[in-house]
Enzyme design. Structure first.
Site, PDB file in Angstrom:
ATOM      1  N   ARG A  48      -0.010  -5.484  15.820  1.00 28.04           N
ATOM      2  CA  ARG A  48       0.391  -4.114  15.452  1.00 28.04           C
ATOM      3  C   ARG A  48      -0.777  -3.163  15.711  1.00 28.04           C
ATOM      4  O   ARG A  48      -1.894  -3.404  15.281  1.00 28.04           O
ATOM      5  CB  ARG A  48       0.815  -4.078  13.973  1.00 28.04           C
ATOM      6  CG  ARG A  48       2.162  -4.766  13.743  1.00 28.04           C
ATOM      7  CD  ARG A  48       2.585  -4.750  12.293  1.00 28.04           C
ATOM      8  NE  ARG A  48       1.936  -5.782  11.510  1.00 28.04           N
ATOM      9  CZ  ARG A  48       2.228  -6.049  10.235  1.00 28.04           C
ATOM     10  NH1 ARG A  48       3.173  -5.353   9.615  1.00 28.04           N
ATOM     11  NH2 ARG A  48       1.609  -7.002   9.574  1.00 28.04           N
ATOM     12  N   PHE A  59     -19.332  -3.934   9.060  1.00 33.96           N
ATOM     13  CA  PHE A  59     -18.380  -2.938   9.543  1.00 33.96           C
ATOM     14  C   PHE A  59     -19.011  -1.796  10.332  1.00 33.96           C
ATOM     15  O   PHE A  59     -18.504  -0.667  10.313  1.00 33.96           O
ATOM     16  CB  PHE A  59     -17.580  -2.366   8.351  1.00 33.96           C
ATOM     17  CG  PHE A  59     -16.173  -2.888   8.376  1.00 33.96           C
ATOM     18  CD1 PHE A  59     -15.904  -4.166   7.923  1.00 33.96           C
ATOM     19  CD2 PHE A  59     -15.139  -2.136   8.884  1.00 33.96           C
ATOM     20  CE1 PHE A  59     -14.622  -4.679   7.983  1.00 33.96           C
ATOM     21  CE2 PHE A  59     -13.855  -2.640   8.959  1.00 33.96           C
ATOM     22  CZ  PHE A  59     -13.605  -3.909   8.496  1.00 33.96           C
ATOM     23  N   GLY A  91      -7.364  -1.438  14.982  1.00 32.00           N
ATOM     24  CA  GLY A  91      -5.910  -1.526  15.085  1.00 32.00           C
ATOM     25  C   GLY A  91      -5.380  -2.218  13.854  1.00 32.00           C
ATOM     26  O   GLY A  91      -5.966  -2.109  12.772  1.00 32.00           O
ATOM     27  N   CYS A 147      -2.892  -1.964   9.027  1.00 29.26           N
ATOM     28  CA  CYS A 147      -3.353  -1.215   7.845  1.00 29.26           C
ATOM     29  C   CYS A 147      -4.136   0.053   8.169  1.00 29.26           C
ATOM     30  O   CYS A 147      -3.689   1.147   7.844  1.00 29.26           O
ATOM     31  CB  CYS A 147      -4.168  -2.133   6.946  1.00 29.26           C
ATOM     32  SG  CYS A 147      -3.142  -3.439   6.235  1.00 29.26           S
ATOM     33  N   THR A 158       0.866  -1.187   0.000  1.00 32.53           N
ATOM     34  CA  THR A 158       0.000   0.000   0.000  1.00 32.53           C
ATOM     35  C   THR A 158       0.900   1.234   0.000  1.00 32.53           C
ATOM     36  O   THR A 158       1.651   1.447   0.957  1.00 32.53           O
ATOM     37  CB  THR A 158      -0.894  -0.024   1.263  1.00 32.53           C
ATOM     38  OG1 THR A 158      -1.633  -1.240   1.244  1.00 32.53           O
ATOM     39  CG2 THR A 158      -1.836   1.165   1.280  1.00 32.53           C
ATOM     40  N   ASN A 208      -9.583   1.512   2.587  1.00 33.55           N
ATOM     41  CA  ASN A 208      -9.281   1.416   4.019  1.00 33.55           C
ATOM     42  C   ASN A 208      -9.816   2.622   4.790  1.00 33.55           C
ATOM     43  O   ASN A 208     -10.297   2.496   5.918  1.00 33.55           O
ATOM     44  CB  ASN A 208      -7.776   1.256   4.240  1.00 33.55           C
ATOM     45  CG  ASN A 208      -7.357  -0.198   4.091  1.00 33.55           C
ATOM     46  OD1 ASN A 208      -8.205  -1.070   3.889  1.00 33.55           O
ATOM     47  ND2 ASN A 208      -6.081  -0.473   4.185  1.00 33.55           N
ATOM     48  N   PHE A 226      -6.135  -6.427  -1.225  1.00 36.22           N
ATOM     49  CA  PHE A 226      -7.274  -6.145  -0.340  1.00 36.22           C
ATOM     50  C   PHE A 226      -7.549  -7.287   0.634  1.00 36.22           C
ATOM     51  O   PHE A 226      -8.597  -7.298   1.278  1.00 36.22           O
ATOM     52  CB  PHE A 226      -8.526  -5.861  -1.182  1.00 36.22           C
ATOM     53  CG  PHE A 226      -8.402  -4.610  -2.006  1.00 36.22           C
ATOM     54  CD1 PHE A 226      -8.759  -3.372  -1.473  1.00 36.22           C
ATOM     55  CD2 PHE A 226      -7.903  -4.651  -3.304  1.00 36.22           C
ATOM     56  CE1 PHE A 226      -8.626  -2.203  -2.226  1.00 36.22           C
ATOM     57  CE2 PHE A 226      -7.770  -3.493  -4.062  1.00 36.22           C
ATOM     58  CZ  PHE A 226      -8.135  -2.264  -3.510  1.00 36.22           C
TER      59      PHE A 226
HETATM   60  N1  LIG Z   1      -1.372  -7.251   6.321  1.00 32.81           N
HETATM   61  C1  LIG Z   1      -2.456  -7.021   5.612  1.00 32.81           C
HETATM   62  O1  LIG Z   1      -3.564  -7.443   5.958  1.00 32.81           O
HETATM   63  C2  LIG Z   1      -2.380  -6.207   4.343  1.00 32.81           C
HETATM   64  C3  LIG Z   1      -3.469  -6.198   3.464  1.00 32.81           C
HETATM   65  C4  LIG Z   1      -3.375  -5.456   2.282  1.00 32.81           C
HETATM   66  C5  LIG Z   1      -2.232  -4.713   2.021  1.00 32.81           C
HETATM   67  N2  LIG Z   1      -1.207  -4.710   2.914  1.00 32.81           N
HETATM   68  C6  LIG Z   1      -0.017  -3.938   2.576  1.00 32.81           C
HETATM   69  O2  LIG Z   1       0.951  -4.842   2.045  1.00 32.81           O
HETATM   70  C7  LIG Z   1       2.267  -4.446   2.451  1.00 32.81           C
HETATM   71  C8  LIG Z   1       2.934  -5.584   3.210  1.00 32.81           C
HETATM   72  O3  LIG Z   1       2.193  -5.803   4.403  1.00 32.81           O
HETATM   73  P1  LIG Z   1       2.440  -7.078   5.329  1.00 32.81           P
HETATM   74  O4  LIG Z   1       1.427  -7.029   6.398  1.00 32.81           O
HETATM   75  O5  LIG Z   1       2.589  -8.291   4.492  1.00 32.81           O
HETATM   76  O6  LIG Z   1       3.878  -6.713   5.948  1.00 32.81           O
HETATM   77  P2  LIG Z   1       4.837  -7.643   6.819  1.00 32.81           P
HETATM   78  O7  LIG Z   1       5.530  -6.724   7.737  1.00 32.81           O
HETATM   79  O8  LIG Z   1       4.094  -8.814   7.357  1.00 32.81           O
HETATM   80  O9  LIG Z   1       5.872  -8.206   5.750  1.00 32.81           O
HETATM   81  C9  LIG Z   1       6.767  -7.418   5.049  1.00 32.81           C
HETATM   82  C10 LIG Z   1       7.995  -8.248   4.731  1.00 32.81           C
HETATM   83  O10 LIG Z   1       8.842  -7.512   3.860  1.00 32.81           O
HETATM   84  C11 LIG Z   1      10.179  -7.843   4.175  1.00 32.81           C
HETATM   85  N3  LIG Z   1      11.096  -6.852   3.599  1.00 32.81           N
HETATM   86  C12 LIG Z   1      11.414  -5.596   4.048  1.00 32.81           C
HETATM   87  N4  LIG Z   1      12.291  -5.024   3.205  1.00 32.81           N
HETATM   88  C13 LIG Z   1      12.509  -5.900   2.195  1.00 32.81           C
HETATM   89  C14 LIG Z   1      13.306  -5.889   1.022  1.00 32.81           C
HETATM   90  N5  LIG Z   1      14.055  -4.830   0.714  1.00 32.81           N
HETATM   91  N6  LIG Z   1      13.295  -6.962   0.210  1.00 32.81           N
HETATM   92  C15 LIG Z   1      12.531  -8.042   0.519  1.00 32.81           C
HETATM   93  N7  LIG Z   1      11.763  -8.123   1.625  1.00 32.81           N
HETATM   94  C16 LIG Z   1      11.768  -7.071   2.445  1.00 32.81           C
HETATM   95  C17 LIG Z   1      10.167  -7.891   5.685  1.00 32.81           C
HETATM   96  O11 LIG Z   1      11.290  -8.603   6.181  1.00 32.81           O
HETATM   97  C18 LIG Z   1       8.841  -8.627   5.936  1.00 32.81           C
HETATM   98  O12 LIG Z   1       9.025 -10.027   5.975  1.00 32.81           O
HETATM   99  C19 LIG Z   1       2.084  -3.164   3.257  1.00 32.81           C
HETATM  100  O13 LIG Z   1       2.214  -2.057   2.394  1.00 32.81           O
HETATM  101  C20 LIG Z   1       0.653  -3.264   3.752  1.00 32.81           C
HETATM  102  O14 LIG Z   1       0.079  -2.002   3.999  1.00 32.81           O
HETATM  103  C21 LIG Z   1      -1.250  -5.450   4.055  1.00 32.81           C
END
Ligand SMILES: NC(=O)c1ccc[n+]([C@@H]2O[C@H](COP(=O)([O-])OP(=O)(O)OC[C@H]3O[C@@H](n4cnc5c(N)ncnc54)[C@H](O)[C@@H]3O)[C@@H](O)[C@H]2O)c1
Length: 442
Positions: free
Chosen positions: A334, A255, A263, A266, A121, A214, A155
């Site tokens: 988080r 929702f 929390g 996101c 995101t 979001n 999403f």
């Molecule tokens: N968690 C959710 O429900 C969700 C849903 C939709 C979108 N998103 C978005 O997706 C993105 C990722 O979210 P997440 O929850 O999976 O994060 P996360 O923290 O669980 O995972 C991110 C991963 O990226 C790795 N990383 C960091 N720098 C890196 C690099 N240079 N090369 C390779 N790997 C690297 C980290 O070590 C970690 O394992 C964010 O932008 C988030 O906003 C998350």
């Protein structure tokens, strides 16, 4: 097809497993060596229902690999997905350092055409920054290679991530080039069997769509929490109000649950980041700022109820706490409301006996040396010796407790419920004092 996914967290790992499940050959790359080692040893670093079986099956079939070798990662996939974290910077903006580090790595290592697909995101305009970073690395290498950058926001919901990825409501593809729209459509074809879910648009609109979704959901939650606080002032019951407004199809039942505040990784960061982007663009996003402010206040409401009940005298009190994750079916803590509540209880001199069905290891990682915290084996164990019970996350196993036992076990026979799980009349019938959200008491 061959795909590389940068980042093996909630999004990257789920996407990798689901894409491999459809027969693609996926390489997941992460800079976290420990995480990759655990994955290579068959260990799943996060709690996500159904994920383990997908990973196991596809690793065994040779379709899913994990690596810390960046050259191998960039060489592997025509599609290079960016699924790294975009945590909030100090000023609330999205920190793009991980996204741009991936762009740099791709530019430094690619030897052929690549489609770089951003799933993280990211603020509007990030695709331009990714493009510039890759182009500058290629220029440095004097390699005039072609590449495309696409925005394909994710999403999925933690706790239901596999289902969401396999049967998405929509697949947003933001491109500036019809060729990449077609390549992305081909990749997503297996997820479109039932009906076409692809919505294609320009890159900036795609980037904004994710924040808009979001921010809208966060707005619904803050709206209901504001109304819940008003219901308390007016002596009304927000649960009746919720049903009353949800029956309007323009509003709907989804929702609109009042609670202890939103929390997770996101909503808080995305609402903040959008407000910051707005202000950088010279626009004061008043509604977004209010959504955030209402949520921050809501996260303190449960503690305030505990404090008011005890007349501010919490020193030495033992509080059982059910639910540490920011929502059920995840281990993610988080920005979880449980953290605000526990930290306030500790500051006030109370001790916490906490239990969560999935987040115990995360709580241990975050608060392992906090002497005011006892991490308990079960919901029942948490009640042992406790004066009061605080419920923060609506895990199913908390929905139907033995109320008579609660009355007998809790020293002060009082329950503070941040998720409105029980009927006040039931609690009263069992001789329990009951504080919920928006149901009469202030
Ligand atoms: N968690 C959710 O429900 C969700 C849903 C939709 C979108 N998103 C978005 O997706 C993105 C990722 O979210 P997440 O929850 O999976 O994060 P996360 O923290 O669980 O995972 C991110 C991963 O990226 C790795 N990383 C960091 N720098 C890196 C690099 N240079 N090369 C390779 N790997 C690297 C980290 O070590 C970690 O394992 C964010 O932008 C988030 O906003 C998350």
């Amino acid at each position: 097809m061959r795909l590389t996914i940068f980042g093996s967290g909630y999004v990257g790992l789920v996407q990798g497993a689901c894409m491999a499940e459809m027969g693609n050959h996926v390489v997941c790359y992460d800079i976290d060596e420990d995480k990759i080692e655990r994955l290579n040893n068959g260990e799943i670093p996060i709690y996500e229902p159904g994920l383990e079986a997908y990973v196991e099956r596809n690793v065994e079939a040779g379709r899913l690999e994990f690596t810390t070798d960046v050259k191998k990662a960039v060489d592997h996939g025509l599609y290079q997905f960016i699924a790294v974290g975009t945590p909030p910077d100090e000023d609330g903006s999205a920190d793009l350092k991980h996204v741009l580090a991936v762009a740099r790595a791709i530019g430094e290592n690619m030897d052929d055409y690549r489609i770089v697909v951003d799933k993280s995101t990211v603020p509007v305009g990030t695709a331009d920054k990714v493009k510039a970073e890759i182009a500058s690395q290629l220029a440095r290498r004097k390699l005039p290679l072609e590449f495309d950058v696409v925005s394909n926001p994710e999403f999925l919901k933690e706790g239901a991530a596999i289902g969401d990825f396999m049967k998405p409501d929509r697949i947003i593809i933001g491109t500036d080039n019809p060729r990449t729209t077609e390549l992305l459509k081909t990749l997503y074809e297996p997820f479109n069997r039932n009906h076409d879910r692809v919505i294609s648009m320009d890159i900036r609109s795609a980037e904004l769509t994710k924040y808009a979704a979001n921010a809208m959901l966060a707005t619904k939650i803050s709206f209901m929490n504001e109304l819940a606080n008003l219901a308390e002032k007016f002596g009304a019951d927000i649960e009746h109000v919720r049903i009353g407004i949800g029956s309007d199809p323009r509003i709907g039942y989804h929702f609109i649950y009042p609670g202890a505040g939103y929390g997770g990784s996101c909503f808080p960061k995305d609402v903040q980041a959008l407000a910051k982007s707005a202000s950088d663009a010279g626009y004061d996003a008043e509604l977004l700022k209010a959504v955030e402010a209402v949520n921050l206040r809501q996260k303190t409401r449960l503690f305030e109820k505990v404090q008011a009940h005890y007349g501010g005298e919490l020193k030495g009190k033992i509080i059982a706490l059910w639910g540490l994750s920011f929502k059920p079916n995840t281990d993610d803590m988080r920005a979880a409301p449980s953290r605000v509540i526990m930290e306030s209880l500790w500051d006030a001199g109370a001790k916490v006996r906490a239990y969560d069905p999935a987040a115990m290891h995360e709580a241990r990682r975050l608060y392992g040396d906090q002497h005011g915290l006892e991490l308990c084996e079960s919901a029942l164990d948490a009640l042992d010796g406790a004066d009061a019970l605080v419920i923060v996350t609506e895990w199913q196993e908390f929905r139907s407790p033995d109320f008579a036992m609660l009355k007998e076990t809790l020293g002060d026979a009082v329950v503070f419920d941040g998720r409105n799980l029980y009927e006040p009349s039931t609690m009263e019938a069992h001789g329990l004092q009951y504080y919920a959200i928006g149901r009469g008491q202030t």
